[in-house]
Design a protein around this motif. Structure first.
Motif, PDB file in Angstrom:
ATOM      1  N   ASN A 168      34.865   2.124  17.166  1.00  0.00           N
ATOM      2  CA  ASN A 168      33.787   2.699  16.546  1.00  0.00           C
ATOM      3  C   ASN A 168      33.949   4.228  16.361  1.00  0.00           C
ATOM      4  O   ASN A 168      33.514   4.776  15.413  1.00  0.00           O
ATOM      5  N   ASP A 169      34.628   4.743  17.389  1.00  0.00           N
ATOM      6  CA  ASP A 169      34.877   6.207  17.416  1.00  0.00           C
ATOM      7  C   ASP A 169      35.909   6.513  16.460  1.00  0.00           C
ATOM      8  O   ASP A 169      35.984   7.549  15.540  1.00  0.00           O
ATOM      9  N   ARG A 170      36.920   5.672  15.848  1.00  0.00           N
ATOM     10  CA  ARG A 170      37.857   6.030  15.014  1.00  0.00           C
ATOM     11  C   ARG A 170      37.423   5.453  13.653  1.00  0.00           C
ATOM     12  O   ARG A 170      37.721   6.105  12.731  1.00  0.00           O
ATOM     13  N   GLY A 171      36.662   4.526  13.485  1.00  0.00           N
ATOM     14  CA  GLY A 171      35.937   4.122  12.194  1.00  0.00           C
ATOM     15  C   GLY A 171      36.956   3.539  11.313  1.00  0.00           C
ATOM     16  O   GLY A 171      38.294   3.411  11.711  1.00  0.00           O
ATOM     17  N   GLY A 172      36.742   3.506  10.061  1.00  0.00           N
ATOM     18  CA  GLY A 172      37.386   3.081   9.003  1.00  0.00           C
ATOM     19  C   GLY A 172      37.961   1.605   9.089  1.00  0.00           C
ATOM     20  O   GLY A 172      37.369   0.782   9.757  1.00  0.00           O
ATOM     21  N   ARG A 173      39.043   1.218   8.295  1.00  0.00           N
ATOM     22  CA  ARG A 173      39.535  -0.017   8.313  1.00  0.00           C
ATOM     23  C   ARG A 173      40.494  -0.387   9.458  1.00  0.00           C
ATOM     24  O   ARG A 173      41.361   0.459   9.615  1.00  0.00           O
ATOM     25  N   GLN A 174      40.269  -1.520  10.023  1.00  0.00           N
ATOM     26  CA  GLN A 174      41.350  -1.521  11.494  1.00  0.00           C
ATOM     27  C   GLN A 174      41.702  -3.109  11.200  1.00  0.00           C
ATOM     28  O   GLN A 174      40.671  -4.074  10.841  1.00  0.00           O
ATOM     29  N   ASN A 175      42.885  -3.569  11.300  1.00  0.00           N
ATOM     30  CA  ASN A 175      43.613  -4.888  11.383  1.00  0.00           C
ATOM     31  C   ASN A 175      43.821  -5.394  12.550  1.00  0.00           C
ATOM     32  O   ASN A 175      43.843  -4.886  13.516  1.00  0.00           O
ATOM     33  N   PHE A 176      43.517  -6.717  12.520  1.00  0.00           N
ATOM     34  CA  PHE A 176      43.556  -7.659  13.663  1.00  0.00           C
ATOM     35  C   PHE A 176      44.447  -8.715  13.197  1.00  0.00           C
ATOM     36  O   PHE A 176      44.240  -9.360  12.337  1.00  0.00           O
ATOM     37  N   ASP A 177      45.369  -9.270  14.086  1.00  0.00           N
ATOM     38  CA  ASP A 177      46.055 -10.686  14.157  1.00  0.00           C
ATOM     39  C   ASP A 177      45.041 -11.608  14.455  1.00  0.00           C
ATOM     40  O   ASP A 177      44.443 -11.637  15.550  1.00  0.00           O
ATOM     41  N   VAL A 178      45.390 -12.700  13.775  1.00  0.00           N
ATOM     42  CA  VAL A 178      44.549 -13.844  14.095  1.00  0.00           C
ATOM     43  C   VAL A 178      45.239 -15.214  13.798  1.00  0.00           C
ATOM     44  O   VAL A 178      46.150 -15.312  13.067  1.00  0.00           O
ATOM     45  N   LEU A 179      44.932 -16.329  14.591  1.00  0.00           N
ATOM     46  CA  LEU A 179      45.517 -17.641  14.394  1.00  0.00           C
ATOM     47  C   LEU A 179      44.316 -18.561  13.989  1.00  0.00           C
ATOM     48  O   LEU A 179      43.234 -18.532  14.754  1.00  0.00           O
ATOM     49  N   ASP A 180      44.374 -19.145  12.671  1.00  0.00           N
ATOM     50  CA  ASP A 180      43.453 -19.967  12.268  1.00  0.00           C
ATOM     51  C   ASP A 180      43.591 -21.289  13.211  1.00  0.00           C
ATOM     52  O   ASP A 180      44.548 -21.938  12.734  1.00  0.00           O
ATOM     53  N   VAL A 181      42.673 -21.747  13.699  1.00  0.00           N
ATOM     54  CA  VAL A 181      42.759 -22.884  14.634  1.00  0.00           C
ATOM     55  C   VAL A 181      42.621 -24.275  13.725  1.00  0.00           C
ATOM     56  O   VAL A 181      43.227 -25.217  14.189  1.00  0.00           O
ATOM     57  N   GLY A 182      42.138 -24.108  12.622  1.00  0.00           N
ATOM     58  CA  GLY A 182      42.042 -25.355  11.838  1.00  0.00           C
ATOM     59  C   GLY A 182      43.404 -25.832  11.349  1.00  0.00           C
ATOM     60  O   GLY A 182      43.638 -27.081  11.151  1.00  0.00           O
ATOM     61  N   GLY A 183      44.349 -24.875  11.082  1.00  0.00           N
ATOM     62  CA  GLY A 183      45.662 -25.280  10.654  1.00  0.00           C
ATOM     63  C   GLY A 183      46.928 -24.744  11.415  1.00  0.00           C
ATOM     64  O   GLY A 183      48.173 -25.077  10.859  1.00  0.00           O
ATOM     65  N   GLY A 184      46.583 -24.100  12.408  1.00  0.00           N
ATOM     66  CA  GLY A 184      47.481 -23.100  13.130  1.00  0.00           C
ATOM     67  C   GLY A 184      48.464 -22.233  12.542  1.00  0.00           C
ATOM     68  O   GLY A 184      49.582 -22.022  12.587  1.00  0.00           O
ATOM     69  N   ARG A 185      47.721 -21.505  11.305  1.00  0.00           N
ATOM     70  CA  ARG A 185      48.311 -20.436  10.672  1.00  0.00           C
ATOM     71  C   ARG A 185      48.210 -19.017  11.257  1.00  0.00           C
ATOM     72  O   ARG A 185      46.830 -18.868  11.449  1.00  0.00           O
ATOM     73  N   LEU A 186      49.206 -18.060  11.089  1.00  0.00           N
ATOM     74  CA  LEU A 186      48.943 -16.579  11.449  1.00  0.00           C
ATOM     75  C   LEU A 186      48.342 -16.130  10.534  1.00  0.00           C
ATOM     76  O   LEU A 186      49.105 -16.278   9.165  1.00  0.00           O
ATOM     77  N   LYS A 187      47.473 -15.374  10.606  1.00  0.00           N
ATOM     78  CA  LYS A 187      46.887 -14.455   9.294  1.00  0.00           C
ATOM     79  C   LYS A 187      46.611 -12.956   9.948  1.00  0.00           C
ATOM     80  O   LYS A 187      46.749 -12.607  11.035  1.00  0.00           O
ATOM     81  N   SER A 188      45.721 -12.395   9.247  1.00  0.00           N
ATOM     82  CA  SER A 188      44.994 -10.930   9.643  1.00  0.00           C
ATOM     83  C   SER A 188      43.808 -10.683   9.148  1.00  0.00           C
ATOM     84  O   SER A 188      43.675 -11.433   7.861  1.00  0.00           O
ATOM     85  N   VAL A 189      42.887 -10.033   9.677  1.00  0.00           N
ATOM     86  CA  VAL A 189      41.731  -9.628   9.060  1.00  0.00           C
ATOM     87  C   VAL A 189      41.660  -8.287   9.170  1.00  0.00           C
ATOM     88  O   VAL A 189      42.373  -7.487  10.005  1.00  0.00           O
ATOM     89  N   VAL A 190      40.820  -7.679   8.181  1.00  0.00           N
ATOM     90  CA  VAL A 190      40.600  -6.240   8.236  1.00  0.00           C
ATOM     91  C   VAL A 190      39.159  -6.133   8.560  1.00  0.00           C
ATOM     92  O   VAL A 190      38.200  -6.730   7.924  1.00  0.00           O
ATOM     93  N   MET A 191      38.908  -5.123   9.315  1.00  0.00           N
ATOM     94  CA  MET A 191      37.040  -5.022   9.553  1.00  0.00           C
ATOM     95  C   MET A 191      36.766  -3.552   9.470  1.00  0.00           C
ATOM     96  O   MET A 191      37.796  -2.652   9.903  1.00  0.00           O
TER      97      MET A 191
END
Length: 256
Positions: free
Chosen positions: A173-196
Motif C-alpha cells: 500500500n505504501d508503493r501503491g499503483g498497479r502491482q503484478n502477481f504470478d498466479v496458477l489457475d487451479v482449475g486447469g493448471g495454467r500459469l497466468k498473471s493478475v494486476v492489482m
C-alpha cells in the motif's frame, strides 16, 4: 609400588572420563528440544452470500486457522445453484506459510449435479521448491504433471472469495499503483498473471450497515474484480464480472 599406584590412578581417570562421556551423551540426548505439537492459535470464520441478478444463488463458508508452526489453512465450502437444474459444490483445503502467504499444498473436490447426473473432480497441488506437482482425479482417470512456477505464485480460481486474501497480504500500500502477481489457475493448471491496484475508498452497505471500505481492482485475464475491504482486513464485498451481475456479500463473521 609407585608403578602399581600410578596404573591404578590412570585406570581410575580413564574410567571416570568414560563415565563422564556416557553421562554427557545421555544428557545431550535427554536435553534435545522437543518440537511442540501442531496447534491452532487463532480461527476466523466468515460466511458470504453469492448473488446473481440480485438473488441469492449460493454461499461460501471460509474458516481461516493460524497454527503455531508458521502455517495457515483455509477450509472452504462453496455452493452455487444458478438454476434449479444445476448445483455446483466445492470443498477446499489450502495450506500457506503464515509469514509469506506462499502456498504449500492445495486440495479441492468439485461436484456438479445437473438433472440427476453428477460430475466429480479432485485437484491436488503439492509445492516442491518452485515446482507445483499438479494431480487431477476423476472417477475414471488420474493424471499428474509438474508445473514450474515463479517463486511466490498464488493459487486462483473463479467465483470465490478466499483466494484474494494472499493478494491483500502481498500488495504494498505504501508503493501503491498497479502491482503484478504470478498466479496458477487451479482449475486447469495454467500459469497466468493478475494486476492489482488500490483505488479511492468507497462507502458501501453490507447487511444493512454502512462501511468505509478500501477498494482494490484486480484485473484477471478475462474479467475484473472489485474487492471492498474493511479497516480490519475483512473482505466485505466482491464484485466479479465473470457472469452477469455477480457479487458476494459478507453475511456473518466471527473470530475465535
Amino acid at each position: 609400588m609407585c608403578a602399581r599406584l600410578c596404573n591404578r590412578v590412570i585406570a581410575a581417570v580413564v574410567l571416570l572420563a568414560g563415565a563422564l562421556a556416557v553421562a554427557a551423551s545421555g544428557a545431550l540426548a535427554g536435553d534435545k528440544p522437543q518440537k511442540p505439537p501442531r496447534a491452532a492459535v487463532h480461527v476466523l470464520r466468515a460466511t458470504y452470500d453469492v448473488y446473481q441478478n440480485n438473488e441469492v444463488k449460493g454461499y461460501e463458508n471460509i474458516e481461516r486457522t493460524s497454527y503455531n508452526d508458521n502455517t495457515i489453512t483455509f477450509d472452504v465450502e462453496y455452493q452455487l445453484k444458478p438454476t434449479e437444474a444445476v448445483t455446483a459444490h466445492q470443498s477446499v483445503e489450502m495450506f500457506l506459510r503464515e509469514d509469506s502467504y506462499f502456498p504449500l499444498r492445495f486440495h479441492e473436490e468439485k461436484n456438479i449435479d445437473q438433472q440427476g447426473s453428477t460430475m466429480s473432480l479432485a485437484i491436488d497441488i503439492e509445492m516442491v521448491s518452485n515446482v507445483a506437482v499438479y494431480t487431477t482425479t476423476s472417477p475414471n482417470n488420474t493424471g499428474t504433471r509438474n508445473i514450474v512456477v515463479p517463486n511466490g505464485t498464488a493459487f486462483v480460481e473463479t467465483g470465490v472469495v478466499y483466494i484474494y486474501y494472499p493478494f491483500l497480504f502481498w500488495y504494498d500500500n505504501d508503493r501503491g499503483g498497479r502491482q503484478n502477481f504470478d498466479v496458477l489457475d487451479v482449475g486447469g493448471g495454467r500459469l497466468k498473471s493478475v494486476v492489482m491496484e488500490h483505488l479511492p475508498s468507497q462507502t458501501i452497505t453490507v447487511g444493512g450497515q454502512e462501511y468505509e471500505a478500501d477498494l482494490y481492482l484486480v484485473e484477471r485475464d478475462r474479467y475484473n474484480v472489485n474487492l471492498f475491504v474493511g479497516d480490519d482486513g475483512r473482505i466485505l464485498r466482491v464484485e466479479q464480472n465473470y457472469m452477469p451481475v455477480s457479487y458476494t456479500h459478507l453475511r456473518a463473521h466471527e473470530t475465535v
